[in-house]
Write a protein that holds these residues in place. Structure first.
Motif, mmCIF file in Angstrom:
data_model
loop_
_atom_site.group_PDB
_atom_site.id
_atom_site.type_symbol
_atom_site.label_atom_id
_atom_site.label_comp_id
_atom_site.label_asym_id
_atom_site.label_seq_id
_atom_site.Cartn_x
_atom_site.Cartn_y
_atom_site.Cartn_z
ATOM 1 N N ILE A 68 7.094 -11.839 -4.105
ATOM 2 C CA ILE A 68 5.983 -10.926 -3.296
ATOM 3 C C ILE A 68 7.098 -9.650 -3.689
ATOM 4 C CG2 ILE A 68 5.855 -10.875 -1.097
ATOM 5 C CD1 ILE A 68 6.190 -13.483 -1.185
ATOM 6 N N PRO A 69 7.105 -8.406 -3.742
ATOM 7 C CA PRO A 69 8.195 -7.262 -3.473
ATOM 8 C C PRO A 69 7.930 -6.857 -1.612
ATOM 9 C CG PRO A 69 4.964 -6.837 -3.546
ATOM 10 C CD PRO A 69 5.221 -8.449 -3.943
ATOM 11 N N PHE A 70 9.118 -6.159 -1.932
ATOM 12 C CA PHE A 70 9.451 -5.744 0.000
ATOM 13 C C PHE A 70 8.415 -5.227 1.048
ATOM 14 C CE2 PHE A 70 14.747 -6.036 -0.118
ATOM 15 C CZ PHE A 70 14.346 -7.081 -0.970
ATOM 16 N N SER A 71 7.899 -4.347 -0.133
ATOM 17 C CA SER A 71 6.555 -3.658 0.584
ATOM 18 C C SER A 71 5.317 -4.688 0.824
ATOM 19 C CB SER A 71 5.801 -2.721 -0.922
ATOM 20 O OG SER A 71 5.354 -3.567 -1.534
ATOM 21 N N ARG A 72 5.114 -5.422 0.439
ATOM 22 C CA ARG A 72 4.383 -6.732 0.652
ATOM 23 C C ARG A 72 4.459 -7.673 2.031
ATOM 24 N NH1 ARG A 72 0.263 -8.490 -3.200
ATOM 25 N NH2 ARG A 72 -0.663 -8.130 -1.251
ATOM 26 N N GLY A 73 4.247 -8.337 2.580
ATOM 27 C CA GLY A 73 3.343 -9.148 3.297
ATOM 28 C C GLY A 73 4.409 -9.746 4.460
ATOM 29 N N GLY A 95 -1.537 -6.265 5.719
ATOM 30 C CA GLY A 95 -1.173 -6.287 4.397
ATOM 31 C C GLY A 95 -0.698 -8.174 4.067
ATOM 32 N N HIS A 96 -0.829 -8.956 4.993
ATOM 33 C CA HIS A 96 -0.886 -10.614 4.630
ATOM 34 C C HIS A 96 -0.751 -10.352 3.122
ATOM 35 C CE1 HIS A 96 -1.517 -14.894 4.759
ATOM 36 N NE2 HIS A 96 -0.538 -15.027 5.225
ATOM 37 N N ILE A 97 -0.083 -11.448 2.576
ATOM 38 C CA ILE A 97 -0.207 -12.201 1.568
ATOM 39 C C ILE A 97 -1.009 -13.951 1.110
ATOM 40 C CG2 ILE A 97 0.247 -12.973 -0.449
ATOM 41 C CD1 ILE A 97 2.687 -10.204 -0.392
ATOM 42 N N ALA A 98 -1.805 -14.086 1.025
ATOM 43 C CA ALA A 98 -2.361 -15.168 1.160
ATOM 44 C C ALA A 98 -2.363 -16.207 0.540
ATOM 45 C CB ALA A 98 -4.019 -15.043 1.870
#
Length: 150
Positions: A68-73, A95-98
């Motif tokens: 997970i990049p710091f820029s997402r989720g 920007g939630h990562i499911a």
């Protein structure tokens, strides 16, 4: 069952006494947390591996995202901002990562060592909406400080 932060503090102190390896500490904490509260559907760590990237660490529950990049989720937001993230409805979080389709709410806390360096984040997901509150944020922050910032 709901977590008893004071009791878990004593258990973790006993289990981790003398241990300094962050991965061993994460594995022990993830296991103990996951089995301490029936709200916790996925409990684990994403480690800071540099270049503003988190990589999955020890966890309990179904599979998680590998990176997970710091820029997402939500995890990225906690790593980037250094602040606890409490998300009552992950579907409403931009920007939630499911990583799992069952996740409805989430709490993510940054994890620092004794020098203040970011080791990663603690991520706890629930299949219930609005499962986490300020009491959880405070209790989890105390456990993290006790275990990693010594």
């Amino acid at each position: 069952m709901r977590i008893d932060y004071d009791a878990l503090s004593q258990t973790l102190a006993a289990l981790t006494e003398g241990e300094t390896d962050p991965v061993a500490l994460m594995a022990t904490m993830a296991c103990e947390l996951h089995h301490a509260d029936d709200r916790f559907d996925w409990t684990g760590f994403y480690r800071n591996v540099g270049a503003e990237m988190l990589k999955i660490g020890p966890y309990q529950g179904g599979h998680g995202c590998l990176t997970i990049p710091f820029s997402r989720g939500v995890c990225g937001a906690a790593a980037r901002s250094g602040e606890v993230q409490i998300v009552e409805d992950v579907l409403a979080f931009p920007g939630h990562i499911a990583c799992s389709s069952t996740t409805r709410s989430e709490i993510v806390l940054p994890v620092h060592d004794g020098t203040g360096a970011l080791l990663g984040v603690l991520d706890i997901d629930s299949d219930r909406p609005a499962a986490f509150d300020a009491t959880d944020a405070e209790g989890l922050a105390r456990l993290l400080a006790q275990t990693f910032a010594r």
